[in-house]
Write an enzyme that holds these catalytic residues in place. Structure first.
Site, PDB file in Angstrom:
ATOM      1  N   ASP A  62       0.834  -1.208   0.000  1.00  0.00           N
ATOM      2  CA  ASP A  62       0.000   0.000   0.000  1.00  0.00           C
ATOM      3  C   ASP A  62       0.869   1.258   0.000  1.00  0.00           C
ATOM      4  OD1 ASP A  62      -2.246  -1.484   0.126  1.00  0.00           O
ATOM      5  OD2 ASP A  62      -2.764  -1.032   2.208  1.00  0.00           O
ATOM      6  N   ASP A  68       0.196   8.417   7.733  1.00  0.00           N
ATOM      7  CA  ASP A  68       0.412   7.012   8.157  1.00  0.00           C
ATOM      8  C   ASP A  68       1.690   6.936   8.995  1.00  0.00           C
ATOM      9  OD1 ASP A  68      -0.713   5.786   4.958  1.00  0.00           O
ATOM     10  OD2 ASP A  68      -1.733   5.546   6.880  1.00  0.00           O
ATOM     11  N   GLU A  90       1.000  -1.881  10.792  1.00  0.00           N
ATOM     12  CA  GLU A  90       0.751  -1.973   9.340  1.00  0.00           C
ATOM     13  C   GLU A  90       1.920  -1.387   8.575  1.00  0.00           C
ATOM     14  OE1 GLU A  90      -2.671   0.187   7.906  1.00  0.00           O
ATOM     15  OE2 GLU A  90      -2.263  -0.339   5.835  1.00  0.00           O
ATOM     16  N   GLU A  91       2.593  -0.409   9.192  1.00  0.00           N
ATOM     17  CA  GLU A  91       3.647   0.341   8.480  1.00  0.00           C
ATOM     18  C   GLU A  91       5.020  -0.301   8.593  1.00  0.00           C
ATOM     19  OE1 GLU A  91       2.261   2.118   6.534  1.00  0.00           O
ATOM     20  OE2 GLU A  91       0.356   2.384   7.554  1.00  0.00           O
ATOM     21  N   ASP A 109      -3.038  -0.617  13.428  1.00  0.00           N
ATOM     22  CA  ASP A 109      -3.184   0.102  12.167  1.00  0.00           C
ATOM     23  C   ASP A 109      -3.143   1.573  12.562  1.00  0.00           C
ATOM     24  OD1 ASP A 109      -5.804   0.216   9.580  1.00  0.00           O
ATOM     25  OD2 ASP A 109      -3.960   1.371   9.873  1.00  0.00           O
ATOM     26  N   LEU A 111      -3.048   4.419  11.112  1.00  0.00           N
ATOM     27  CA  LEU A 111      -3.960   5.354  10.463  1.00  0.00           C
ATOM     28  C   LEU A 111      -4.811   4.561   9.475  1.00  0.00           C
ATOM     29  CD1 LEU A 111      -4.898   7.772   8.437  1.00  0.00           C
ATOM     30  CD2 LEU A 111      -4.513   8.344  10.807  1.00  0.00           C
ATOM     31  N   ASP A 112      -6.072   4.373   9.823  1.00  0.00           N
ATOM     32  CA  ASP A 112      -6.997   3.628   8.947  1.00  0.00           C
ATOM     33  C   ASP A 112      -7.812   4.616   8.113  1.00  0.00           C
ATOM     34  OD1 ASP A 112      -8.650   1.219   8.189  1.00  0.00           O
ATOM     35  OD2 ASP A 112     -10.183   2.495   9.079  1.00  0.00           O
ATOM     36  N   GLU A 270      -6.939  -5.178  11.647  1.00  0.00           N
ATOM     37  CA  GLU A 270      -8.232  -4.622  11.227  1.00  0.00           C
ATOM     38  C   GLU A 270      -9.355  -5.609  11.560  1.00  0.00           C
ATOM     39  OE1 GLU A 270      -6.880  -3.795   7.160  1.00  0.00           O
ATOM     40  OE2 GLU A 270      -7.212  -1.667   7.499  1.00  0.00           O
TER      41      GLU A 270
END
Ligand code: AHG
Ligand code: MN
Ligand code: MN
Length: 343
Positions: A62, A68, A90-91, A109, A111-112, A270
């Site tokens: 992504d 993020d 996530e990052e 996560d 920043l969703d 998530e």
């Protein structure tokens, strides 16, 4: 409801003198503190520089936006002083060791809803807290039912933290007067049935038959029932918050696009946390074929189809998946006539 109970007071009551609960509470408080900084950064919008500008790609492929990475840094900084053994973001490509004596593993996560950053729309932070395992390699291979806590912060007209510690769902809202989270709702329950669905309808041509049949029937309306209504915000936290507020069903299914064989959403930071929250509020969360909380990850950024919300609606979609399997086995024509089921 305890008027003006603060998040800190709630966590103190939960933790008692239990070291594991104290670690969970410290992690929740740290993420909540970071979320207040994230909310204030978001409130600056473009005055803080283009928070939605692309800055690279994460392990999942992504595009990483500036926010993020900023949110990820703020969450890490806050968790640095908490007994977290492993952190999966996530990052980041793989889980990272934070505190060798830590009792918990945290998936986040930061920043969703990143596609909404420049559009001044709701975004959020999602987290899942698991007990640390003796073998660190197994920490994030536990089924979702092993979670100790899960939550998300929605950065919207209010900044609110939705939290479950396994004893129901509470919503704490940030009081702008003193920057503290205060209890706004407790005993949150999702209505068992709803006529509101959330799906990215632009992917219709890629859906499998059970999803196509379900949405077709929603749109056609069951005889004598109220017509369905559709919402799609592009931020999981915002669709989830709406469902917790008034019911509904959210669907991000597997589809035929390249790379979407398991949908788009990631299991550990998530689907697992959202499923824990939704089930604690009386709703359901499934892949279509399996309960999300029964699924264990094979790898950190594994994707999974996510269908969650009002329990009767979720059960209907599950029946459709099961019937498809039965029909496929009998090679019968799928869904020859409408009205195959009722929402
Ligand atoms: P993230 O910004 O963390 O990658 O999450 C975005 C997710 C989720 O929030 C939302 O429901 C979904 O992506 C939207 O996907 P589409 O853009 O494919 O509709
Ligand atoms: Mn997300
Ligand atoms: Mn994200």
């Amino acid at each position: 409801m305890d008027q003006c109970l603060t998040l800190d007071q709630h966590i103190e009551r939960y933790a008692h003198a239990d070291p594991l609960r104290a670690a969970v509470g410290a992690a929740v408080r740290a993420i909540a503190a970071a979320s207040i900084d994230i909310a204030e950064l978001i409130a600056h919008g473009d005055l803080a520089g283009r928070l939605g500008r692309a800055c690279g790609r994460n392990a999942d492929g992504d595009v990483q936006k500036a926010l993020d990475l900023e949110a990820d840094a703020l969450v890490r900084k806050a968790l640095a002083s908490v007994p977290v053994a492993l952190l999966l973001s996530e990052e980041s490509p793989v889980p990272e060791s934070i505190d060798g004596r830590g009792l918990i593993a945290v998936a986040v996560d930061p920043l969703d809803g990143s596609s909404n950053i420049d559009a001044n729309m709701c975004v959020g932070t999602i987290f899942s807290i698991l007990p640390m395992t003796a073998d660190p390699a197994l920490a994030f291979l536990q089924p979702g039912s092993g979670q100790l806590a899960a939550g998300f912060v929605i950065y919207g007209p209010q900044t609110s933290l939705v939290l479950t510690l396994g004893d129901g769902v509470r919503i704490f809202t940030r009081d702008p007067r003193d920057r503290t989270f205060k209890l706004a709702r407790s005993g949150v329950r999702i209505p068992s049935r709803s006529h509101e669905f959330a799906i990215n309808a632009s992917n219709q041509r890629h859906w499998d038959p059970p999803i196509r049949a379900y949405i077709e029937d929603c749109l056609a309306g069951a005889d004598g029932e109220a017509a369905a209504n559709m919402r799609w915000i592009g931020s999981l936290v915002a669709d989830a918050y709406r469902i917790l507020s008034r019911g509904g069903i959210f669907l991000y299914p597997a589809d035929g696009r390249k790379g979407y064989a398991d949908g788009r959403l990631r299991l550990l930071y998530e689907a697992h946390p959202m499923a824990f929250i939704v089930e604690q509020a009386g709703g359901g969360a499934t892949t279509g074929a399996a309960r999300i909380l029964d699924v264990a990850a094979r790898d950190p950024h594994q994707r999974v189809p996510l269908i969650m919300g009002s329990i009767e609606n979720v059960r209907t979609v599950e029946r459709l998946h099961l019937d498809t399997l039965i029909l496929a086995e009998r090679n019968a024509p799928l869904f020859a006539t409408r009205g195959f089921f009722r929402i």
